[in-house]
Scaffold this motif. Structure first.
Motif, PDB file in Angstrom:
ATOM      1  N   MET A   1       0.777  -1.117  -0.239  1.00 22.78           N
ATOM      2  CA  MET A   1       0.002   0.042  -0.045  1.00 22.78           C
ATOM      3  C   MET A   1       0.873   1.206  -0.073  1.00 22.78           C
ATOM      4  O   MET A   1       2.089   1.382   0.668  1.00 22.78           O
ATOM      5  N   ALA A   2       0.529   2.197  -0.666  1.00 22.92           N
ATOM      6  CA  ALA A   2       1.139   3.590  -0.823  1.00 22.92           C
ATOM      7  C   ALA A   2       0.270   4.396  -0.641  1.00 22.92           C
ATOM      8  O   ALA A   2      -1.070   4.607  -0.730  1.00 22.92           O
ATOM      9  N   ALA A   3       0.982   6.005  -0.143  1.00 22.62           N
ATOM     10  CA  ALA A   3       0.024   7.078  -0.043  1.00 22.62           C
ATOM     11  C   ALA A   3       0.560   8.238  -0.793  1.00 22.62           C
ATOM     12  O   ALA A   3       2.039   8.222  -0.765  1.00 22.62           O
ATOM     13  N   CYS A  22       0.979   8.664  11.714  1.00 19.99           N
ATOM     14  CA  CYS A  22      -0.100   7.631  11.344  1.00 19.99           C
ATOM     15  C   CYS A  22      -0.095   6.660  12.199  1.00 19.99           C
ATOM     16  O   CYS A  22      -1.271   6.336  12.626  1.00 19.99           O
ATOM     17  N   TYR A  29      -0.255  -1.922  11.130  1.00 17.76           N
ATOM     18  CA  TYR A  29      -0.289  -2.707   9.831  1.00 17.76           C
ATOM     19  C   TYR A  29      -1.246  -1.734   8.635  1.00 17.76           C
ATOM     20  O   TYR A  29      -1.161  -2.137   7.707  1.00 17.76           O
ATOM     21  N   LYS A  30      -2.008  -0.985   8.916  1.00 17.72           N
ATOM     22  CA  LYS A  30      -2.446  -0.101   8.191  1.00 17.72           C
ATOM     23  C   LYS A  30      -1.800   1.327   7.518  1.00 17.72           C
ATOM     24  O   LYS A  30      -2.413   1.894   6.763  1.00 17.72           O
ATOM     25  N   PRO A  32       0.745   2.914   5.566  1.00 11.58           N
ATOM     26  CA  PRO A  32       1.087   2.843   4.222  1.00 11.58           C
ATOM     27  C   PRO A  32       2.715   2.416   4.226  1.00 11.58           C
ATOM     28  O   PRO A  32       3.479   3.064   4.880  1.00 11.58           O
ATOM     29  N   ARG A  33       3.269   1.398   3.341  1.00 10.60           N
ATOM     30  CA  ARG A  33       4.514   1.013   3.482  1.00 10.60           C
ATOM     31  C   ARG A  33       5.242   2.093   2.572  1.00 10.60           C
ATOM     32  O   ARG A  33       6.506   2.106   2.767  1.00 10.60           O
ATOM     33  N   GLU A  34       4.705   2.732   1.718  1.00 12.04           N
ATOM     34  CA  GLU A  34       5.462   3.955   0.915  1.00 12.04           C
ATOM     35  C   GLU A  34       4.625   5.027   1.072  1.00 12.04           C
ATOM     36  O   GLU A  34       3.499   5.044   0.967  1.00 12.04           O
ATOM     37  N   TYR A  51      -7.352   9.606  -8.879  1.00 11.42           N
ATOM     38  CA  TYR A  51      -6.750   8.309  -8.506  1.00 11.42           C
ATOM     39  C   TYR A  51      -5.696   7.560  -9.671  1.00 11.42           C
ATOM     40  O   TYR A  51      -4.728   7.075  -9.112  1.00 11.42           O
ATOM     41  N   GLN A  55      -1.950   6.806  -8.383  1.00 13.55           N
ATOM     42  CA  GLN A  55      -1.288   5.338  -8.823  1.00 13.55           C
ATOM     43  C   GLN A  55      -0.053   5.351  -9.757  1.00 13.55           C
ATOM     44  O   GLN A  55       0.890   4.911  -9.520  1.00 13.55           O
ATOM     45  N   ALA A  58       2.834   6.819  -7.464  1.00 16.99           N
ATOM     46  CA  ALA A  58       3.007   5.633  -6.409  1.00 16.99           C
ATOM     47  C   ALA A  58       3.913   4.630  -7.153  1.00 16.99           C
ATOM     48  O   ALA A  58       4.961   4.104  -6.572  1.00 16.99           O
TER      49      ALA A  58
END
Length: 65
Positions: A1-3, A22, A29-30, A32-34, A51, A55, A58
């Motif tokens: 997941m990315a933000a 965050c 776990y929620k 974002p990893r990126e 969106y 994407q 990202a």
């Protein structure tokens, strides 16, 4: 997941500080990893986030608005 994140004018934050913020508000776990900081988020004429553009950002594509 990315933000894709737009900071408020005059604000500066590191990605580590943003992730810590965050984690304070949502489960780890929620978070974002990126995270990708952009100068301005692109929006549709109705005001909704673009969106497909987010994407692409990202994935490492163009960041221009």
């Amino acid at each position: 997941m990315a933000a894709v994140v737009q900071l408020r004018v005059g604000q500066h934050v590191t990605l580590d500080e943003l992730a810590a913020h965050c984690r304070h508000h949502i489960a780890s776990y929620k978070v974002p990893r990126e995270m990708h900081v952009v100068e301005q988020l692109r929006r549709s004429p109705s005001g909704k986030p673009d969106y497909p553009w987010a994407q692409e950002v990202a994935r490492g594509g163009p960041r221009g608005a």
